[in-house]
Design an enzyme around this catalytic site. Structure first.
Site, mmCIF file in Angstrom:
data_model
loop_
_atom_site.group_PDB
_atom_site.id
_atom_site.type_symbol
_atom_site.label_atom_id
_atom_site.label_comp_id
_atom_site.label_asym_id
_atom_site.label_seq_id
_atom_site.Cartn_x
_atom_site.Cartn_y
_atom_site.Cartn_z
ATOM 1 N N ASN A 358 5.954 35.120 48.315
ATOM 2 C CA ASN A 358 6.923 35.568 49.319
ATOM 3 C C ASN A 358 7.716 34.384 49.852
ATOM 4 O O ASN A 358 7.119 33.425 50.359
ATOM 5 C CB ASN A 358 6.206 36.237 50.488
ATOM 6 C CG ASN A 358 7.190 36.680 51.573
ATOM 7 O OD1 ASN A 358 7.928 37.643 51.380
ATOM 8 N ND2 ASN A 358 7.222 35.959 52.684
ATOM 9 N N GLU A 359 9.030 34.451 49.727
ATOM 10 C CA GLU A 359 9.930 33.417 50.271
ATOM 11 C C GLU A 359 9.412 32.017 49.969
ATOM 12 O O GLU A 359 9.466 31.134 50.822
ATOM 13 C CB GLU A 359 10.092 33.603 51.777
ATOM 14 C CG GLU A 359 10.691 34.930 52.147
ATOM 15 C CD GLU A 359 11.387 34.930 53.498
ATOM 16 O OE1 GLU A 359 11.126 34.030 54.308
ATOM 17 O OE2 GLU A 359 12.227 35.824 53.710
ATOM 18 N N ASN A 414 14.369 39.477 50.529
ATOM 19 C CA ASN A 414 14.245 39.634 51.982
ATOM 20 C C ASN A 414 15.584 39.196 52.569
ATOM 21 O O ASN A 414 15.951 38.028 52.407
ATOM 22 C CB ASN A 414 13.172 38.705 52.555
ATOM 23 C CG ASN A 414 11.777 38.948 51.983
ATOM 24 O OD1 ASN A 414 11.549 39.939 51.312
ATOM 25 N ND2 ASN A 414 10.856 38.042 52.283
ATOM 26 N N TYR A 420 19.242 37.223 61.916
ATOM 27 C CA TYR A 420 19.203 35.772 62.114
ATOM 28 C C TYR A 420 20.576 35.145 61.913
ATOM 29 O O TYR A 420 20.964 34.225 62.625
ATOM 30 C CB TYR A 420 18.239 35.115 61.122
ATOM 31 C CG TYR A 420 16.794 35.430 61.387
ATOM 32 C CD1 TYR A 420 16.241 35.195 62.626
ATOM 33 C CD2 TYR A 420 15.991 35.945 60.385
ATOM 34 C CE1 TYR A 420 14.903 35.482 62.862
ATOM 35 C CE2 TYR A 420 14.654 36.226 60.623
ATOM 36 C CZ TYR A 420 14.119 35.993 61.860
ATOM 37 O OH TYR A 420 12.813 36.279 62.094
ATOM 38 N N TRP A 494 10.889 45.584 57.555
ATOM 39 C CA TRP A 494 10.012 44.577 58.148
ATOM 40 C C TRP A 494 10.066 44.773 59.654
ATOM 41 O O TRP A 494 11.089 44.495 60.241
ATOM 42 C CB TRP A 494 10.456 43.158 57.774
ATOM 43 C CG TRP A 494 9.425 42.164 58.206
ATOM 44 C CD1 TRP A 494 9.472 41.367 59.317
ATOM 45 C CD2 TRP A 494 8.186 41.880 57.553
ATOM 46 N NE1 TRP A 494 8.334 40.612 59.400
ATOM 47 C CE2 TRP A 494 7.523 40.904 58.333
ATOM 48 C CE3 TRP A 494 7.563 42.360 56.403
ATOM 49 C CZ2 TRP A 494 6.269 40.401 57.984
ATOM 50 C CZ3 TRP A 494 6.332 41.853 56.064
ATOM 51 C CH2 TRP A 494 5.698 40.874 56.853
ATOM 52 N N LYS A 515 9.730 42.793 65.276
ATOM 53 C CA LYS A 515 10.585 43.598 64.385
ATOM 54 C C LYS A 515 9.962 44.959 64.097
ATOM 55 O O LYS A 515 10.526 45.757 63.344
ATOM 56 C CB LYS A 515 10.848 42.849 63.084
ATOM 57 C CG LYS A 515 11.741 41.641 63.300
ATOM 58 C CD LYS A 515 12.252 41.018 62.040
ATOM 59 C CE LYS A 515 12.937 39.728 62.369
ATOM 60 N NZ LYS A 515 12.005 38.684 62.876
HETATM 61 C C1 GCB Z 1 10.366 36.825 56.443
HETATM 62 C C2 GCB Z 1 8.920 36.660 56.153
HETATM 63 C C3 GCB Z 1 8.048 37.347 57.167
HETATM 64 C C4 GCB Z 1 8.601 37.110 58.563
HETATM 65 C C5 GCB Z 1 10.008 37.666 58.636
HETATM 66 C C6 GCB Z 1 10.662 37.452 60.005
HETATM 67 O O1 GCB Z 1 11.201 36.756 55.603
HETATM 68 O O2 GCB Z 1 8.576 37.047 54.859
HETATM 69 O O3 GCB Z 1 6.741 36.867 57.032
HETATM 70 O O4 GCB Z 1 7.802 37.651 59.553
HETATM 71 O O5 GCB Z 1 10.796 37.042 57.695
HETATM 72 O O6 GCB Z 1 10.517 38.291 60.866
HETATM 73 O O7 GCB Z 1 11.304 36.428 60.192
#
Ligand code: GCB
Length: 727
Positions: A358-359, A414, A420, A494, A515
């Protein structure tokens, strides 16, 4: 003799081996300090001890099973180390038989301290430490099924469906130290020889009852038995998953768009030490929202939860915590966590894909070591599982021509445009460009979301204000974006639940990522929850009035929004004539707010037999407690009146324009260094990523300042300084 199992729940716990207290396992030592912000929760080695009074009889073998010891553990019996395990999310077992004396001291050293070997080390969630899942004693006869290798269930079932002939070929494999095994599937039993400890039998199921997602998640079971009496079983499901770059996901040959949510395994006040009832409540909420998929992020979840997904027909994305930052010395750990994930979860029919990482490029460059690590993981998955696909969740900054995208079978991104960074529409543009540039690639949307705190409200919601209303706008956009792009094989909000990220301090809460569509304690479903419920849950008719918590409003006319899965909604306000709208999902009314009757207005939404009610009160001044970012909320009002000299710099210039000038650039660099702290570790470690820098470069200084919550005086001051610098 039959296998016997019991849980070890009563333990003594200590951080220093001197002061002990009684605890009940499942237990985490970070239930409080891991959720209260400050990034200061206890990370290190703690100890659990207890006495074992186990007597070995009739040649039986006794094992201990740990279902989750975070993040690593070493098991000692009478001071002798019997086993150690690296990885906080998978099951491991240790054999005690030869070491038992009748009354023995068991000590488990559990460590969640930082290191460069065990994942995760850098991520946006709390790394709770503890024996946070069950610990069990398992007694088996001398001849028994394998228990030690990678925490195996001892039985592996591979169903291959032939949709045309409506049949399934089911291969059952077992591992044991006996000469033969009796395997039973669908009423048919076979005795199979065990060769080198491995047995295999192939069954044919005619007129197969498919595991057909949320509509009909039918489960079969396979049972294996030894002459010694040891017996194991597993459930399995017969289904075919398909992926198509245009049609998206297919279940049993038909188009079946995967639309759902992500979940972390934690809960307010309990941390990750969850009970079965907690998992059951979570799956009920997933069912209520109407999702047909869940991404179980960012590690292996409890077997209880995969079981619930099997039973409810929820398609699962399963993954290991290879996240944010590649560690050169972490390769072996990624491989062992993946081996355990596949060994332990293989039989779950709900799992469709294995997530490699992931990322991972957020805080690491794409170098040969990282690529090799991914190739090895990808090969491992394909060796162990010939039926499922591999996937990665990519960070938005990852260039779409990066060689890493070619390693897994399919991909997902993602994207947090509109939260952001950047604007909501950039998400649409991203997928459109990606899909036209790589029409043959299978692409999904693995994360998207916006934080909201149910205390905050606004009639002019804006990015960064943490209001429930902005979260709604954000998701309305995304829902629409998704509905117009059927090629997205899966989409995952998310997150379904707010969760702990102790390094965060934002949006009016310490230590929480907000979130979620539901609060951390699961007590409040935010308005955005009902948007998805309206779009996805076609079974339970409902109308939901948004803004119940936005009770006091100062405007003369206000918006009343209703989310519903019905196609006609009526609105009744006080004794005024009924208002009606035809539509789908989102129904938006505007009503005048008068001061009569103390400004109290009774509002009722109706569709057929569904109703929802709320009260709104007209007030004279905007309610202050609804505003988190008080300074930012007023920026537009006053900044428009500021007269800037256009030949000099100002906060209305973009970051890259300012950076290009030596003097302005230096001032900006100093400011930016301070800014990423409140969003936790991950923001801090990704801040130097060049692609991120390029994107931020396109934003004006004013919008960056607003989002970081800068107050009026600091914005004015910076503007004055910049006005002193000629362009
Ligand atoms: C992401 C991550 C996750 C974070 C989310 C966020 O891309 O994979 O673990 O919690 O962003 O809320 O920034």
């Amino acid at each position: 003799m039959e296998r016997r199992e019991f849980k070890l729940t009563d333990w003594q716990f200590s951080k220093d081996k001197e002061n002990w207290s009684s605890v009940s396992v499942p237990h985490t030592w970070n239930a409080v300090d891991g959720q209260d912000g400050g990034n200061d929760y206890y990370r290190g080695t703690c100890y659990y001890k207890r006495t074992l009074d186990l007597v070995v009889q009739n040649g039986e073998k006794i094992f201990l099973e740990f279902d989750g010891a975070a993040m690593s553990a070493e098991v000692f019996l009478n001071g002798i180390s019997l086993a150690s395990h690296k990885g906080g999310f998978s099951t491991f077992r240790v054999e005690l038989t030869e070491h038992l004396k009748g009354s023995d001291e068991l000590v488990v050293a559990v460590d969640n301290g930082d290191n460069a070997i065990i994942y995760p080390q850098k991520a946006d969630f709390t790394f709770y430490g503890g024996l946070y899942r069950d610990v069990k004693v398992i007694t088996v006869p001398k001849q028994h099924f394998e228990l030690l290798k990678d925490g195996t269930p001892g039985i592996k079932v591979t169903p291959i469906v032939d949709l045309k002939s409506k049949s399934a070929t089911v291969t059952v494999e077992t591992w044991q130290n006996d000469e033969s095994v009796t395997i039973t599937v669908n009423g048919e039993s076979r005795e199979v020889p065990s060769v080198g400890g491995h047995a295999e039998a192939v069954f044919k199921i005619e007129n197969v009852h498919l595991w057909d997602g949320v509509e009909d998640p039918y489960l079969y079971s396979a049972v294996a038995e030894l002459k010694s009496g040891d017996k194991i079983s597993t459930r399995f499901g017969c289904r075919e998953f398909g992926f198509d770059s245009e049609k998206g996901f297919l279940l049993n040959g038909r188009v079946y768009p995967l639309r759902g949510v992500s979940r972390h395994q934690d809960l307010k006040g309990k941390g990750n030490a969850l009970e079965k009832a907690d998992h059951e409540r979570d799956i009920e909420i997933i069912k209520e929202i109407g999702a047909n998929t869940v991404r179980l992020a960012h590690y292996q979840h409890s077997q209880d939860f995969y079981d619930l997904c099997d039973e409810r027909g929820i398609v699962v994305w399963a993954e290991i915590p290879y996240i944010t930052m590649h560690m050169k010395s972490g390769r072996e750990n990624t491989l062992s966590q993946m081996r355990e994930l596949l060994t332990q979860c293989y039989n779950h029919p709900s799992i469709a894909v294995w997530g490699l990482s992931n990322e991972i490029t957020a805080a690491s460059v794409v170098n040969e070591d990282l690529l090799e690590n991914h190739r090895l993981l990808n090969n491992l998955c394909h060796e162990m599982d010939k039926t499922r696909k591999t996937v990665m969740a990519n960070v938005f900054m990852l260039e779409t021509d990066s060689p890493i995208l070619e390693i897994p079978d399919i991909n997902s991104y993602n994207l947090y445009f509109g939260w952001y960074l950047g604007e909501l529409e950039q998400t649409d543009e991203f997928f459109d460009e990606y899909h036209s540039k790589y029409p043959e690639r299978i692409i999904g949307f693995s994360e998207y979301g916006a934080d909201s705190n149910v205390a905050f409200h606004s009639s002019n919601p804006e990015k960064g204000d943490y209001t429930e209303e902005f979260q709604c706008l954000y998701h309305e956009h995304m829902l629409n974006m998704i509905e117009n792009r059927p090629y997205l094989w899966a989409t995952h909000v998310w997150n379904l639940f707010d969760f702990a990220a102790d390094g965060r301090d934002e949006g009016g809460k310490h230590g929480e990522n907000q979130k979620g569509l539901v609060t951390f304690d699961r007590q409040t479903k935010k308005d955005a929850f009902y948007l998805y419920k309206a779009a996805w849950n076609k079974k339970e008719s409902f109308v939901h009035l948004c803004g119940k918590r936005y009770e006091k409003r100062a405007e003369e006319e206000t918006e009343i929004k209703v989310y519903s899965n019905q196609d006609h909604v009526s609105l009744f306000v006080d004794n005024w004539p009924e208002m009606e709208l035809d539509g789908s999902t989102v129904f938006t009314f505007r009503i005048p707010l008068t001061a009569e009757n103390g400004g109290v207005h009774k509002i009722k939404a109706v569709s057929g037999s569904c109703t929802d009610e709320m009260t709104i009160i007209k007030v004279t001044k905007p309610e202050e407690s609804y505003v988190f970012n008080k300074a930012a909320a007023t920026v537009n009002n006053w900044f428009d009146a500021v007269e800037n000299d256009p030949t000099c710099f100002s906060v209305a210039d973009t970051l890259s324009e300012l950076r290009a000038h030596p003097q302005a650039g230096m001032i900006i660099e100093q400011m930016m260094a301070k800014a990423s702290a409140s969003r936790g570790d991950v923001a801090e470690s990704v801040k130097d990523n060049p692609a991120l820098q390029r994107m931020m470069g396109r934003m004006t200084m004013l919008s960056l300042l607003k989002q970081s919550g800068a107050d009026e005086e600091s914005i004015r001051q910076l503007n004055r300084v910049l006005q002193g610098i000629k362009k």
